[in-house]
Write a protein that holds these residues in place. Sequence first.
Motif, mmCIF file in Angstrom:
data_model
loop_
_atom_site.group_PDB
_atom_site.id
_atom_site.type_symbol
_atom_site.label_atom_id
_atom_site.label_comp_id
_atom_site.label_asym_id
_atom_site.label_seq_id
_atom_site.Cartn_x
_atom_site.Cartn_y
_atom_site.Cartn_z
ATOM 1 N N ASP A 114 92.836 49.621 84.071
ATOM 2 C CA ASP A 114 93.382 48.913 82.909
ATOM 3 C C ASP A 114 94.884 49.192 82.908
ATOM 4 O O ASP A 114 95.290 50.309 82.608
ATOM 5 C CB ASP A 114 92.705 49.445 81.628
ATOM 6 C CG ASP A 114 93.093 48.649 80.400
ATOM 7 O OD1 ASP A 114 93.584 47.511 80.557
ATOM 8 O OD2 ASP A 114 92.895 49.158 79.278
ATOM 9 N N THR A 146 92.096 44.864 84.468
ATOM 10 C CA THR A 146 91.815 44.245 83.163
ATOM 11 C C THR A 146 93.077 44.089 82.305
ATOM 12 O O THR A 146 93.124 44.606 81.184
ATOM 13 C CB THR A 146 90.784 45.093 82.383
ATOM 14 O OG1 THR A 146 91.369 46.401 82.150
ATOM 15 C CG2 THR A 146 89.482 45.251 83.115
ATOM 16 N N LYS A 184 92.516 38.790 80.212
ATOM 17 C CA LYS A 184 91.973 38.749 78.842
ATOM 18 C C LYS A 184 92.813 37.807 77.979
ATOM 19 O O LYS A 184 94.040 37.836 78.044
ATOM 20 C CB LYS A 184 91.966 40.157 78.248
ATOM 21 C CG LYS A 184 91.051 41.109 79.012
ATOM 22 C CD LYS A 184 91.063 42.498 78.429
ATOM 23 C CE LYS A 184 92.395 43.181 78.598
ATOM 24 N NZ LYS A 184 92.392 44.591 78.167
ATOM 25 N N ASP A 196 88.361 34.929 78.175
ATOM 26 C CA ASP A 196 88.724 35.795 79.293
ATOM 27 C C ASP A 196 88.304 35.100 80.584
ATOM 28 O O ASP A 196 87.292 34.394 80.612
ATOM 29 C CB ASP A 196 87.998 37.143 79.182
ATOM 30 C CG ASP A 196 88.390 37.914 77.931
ATOM 31 O OD1 ASP A 196 89.342 37.502 77.250
ATOM 32 O OD2 ASP A 196 87.729 38.923 77.640
ATOM 33 N N ALA A 225 87.521 48.152 78.361
ATOM 34 C CA ALA A 225 87.472 48.720 79.718
ATOM 35 C C ALA A 225 86.469 49.874 79.793
ATOM 36 O O ALA A 225 85.796 50.057 80.808
ATOM 37 C CB ALA A 225 88.866 49.186 80.134
ATOM 38 N N VAL A 242 81.244 43.057 82.674
ATOM 39 C CA VAL A 242 82.315 42.427 81.890
ATOM 40 C C VAL A 242 81.718 41.678 80.698
ATOM 41 O O VAL A 242 82.262 41.739 79.587
ATOM 42 C CB VAL A 242 83.174 41.498 82.789
ATOM 43 C CG1 VAL A 242 84.131 40.665 81.954
ATOM 44 C CG2 VAL A 242 83.948 42.337 83.802
#
Length: 289
Positions: A114, A146, A184, A196, A225, A242
């Motif tokens: 992330d 992410t 995102k 997303d 995350a 996800v």
Amino acid sequence: MTQTTTPPRVLTIAGSDSGGGAGLQADLRTFFACGVHGMTAITAVTVQNSLGVTGVSLIPPETVAAQIETVAGDIGLLAAKTGMLATAEIIEAVAEACDRVHIGRNGEIPFVVDPVAASMHGDQLLLDNALDALRDELFPRATLVTPNLDEVRLLTGITVRSYDESREAAKALHAMGPQWALVKGGHLHESPECVDVLYDGETFLELPAKRIDTKHTHGGGDTMASAITSALAKGASVPDAVRFGKQFVTNAVRHAYPLGGGVGPVSAFWRLPQETLPTFGLRDRDEGA
Ligand code: PXL
């Protein structure tokens, strides 16, 4: 002595938020709510409340690496994630430690990166010169990256304003080396939906959710995350993990609460049966503030 089974173990490599809203505090809450044992390699201590960050103290890179290797060697782990990494030196130490304990796509342990760059107040959580290290050292090792749309702009130069631009950004991120890229849509504030986009180099998966009207979204990215990491630890595929993470964070945003005079956190409380907990006579939550 009662003996129960060891739950799946996961590791967050992240910074501390003294206000308890985001960072490793959000990660640990989410891990708990997802039924996995959370471990921490702390990278930085932020001095922070609901109004913003007023100080940062860095953990030495070798201590960050030692935390990763020490828990991996004894306890073991089934998935790992990163949050605030702060500097290029910490990122390089994390990359090397991950290789040594087989975290990431060079090894066998799923690794969610992330790319935390700033708090929602705009406080910098990653030095400017660390962006290259994140891209060059960690992205090629990641199972999944992410970024939110602000991070996408910093990493790729693409300003996303539409779903088509999200796809373009996902392609650019995927070209930086991760197995999967998730763009995102939460920061596209004009849109009534948070769409997303997940991409593995071949197929785009679109994950829509209705936008929830709240200003209290502190820790949303960390929570998502962490939920994804928990699902990967249990053996979920990346798309299933996800989908789970999206559902988890959507509920957490729905249960976000005010805290202090600024921005409150998203809440993993939704996952716990609050009605079964004793109130000890405290009926109105505000009385506790
Ligand atoms: O939500 C991103 C984030 C991650 N880690 C720490 C933070 C924040 C946001 O404020 O403070 C420590």
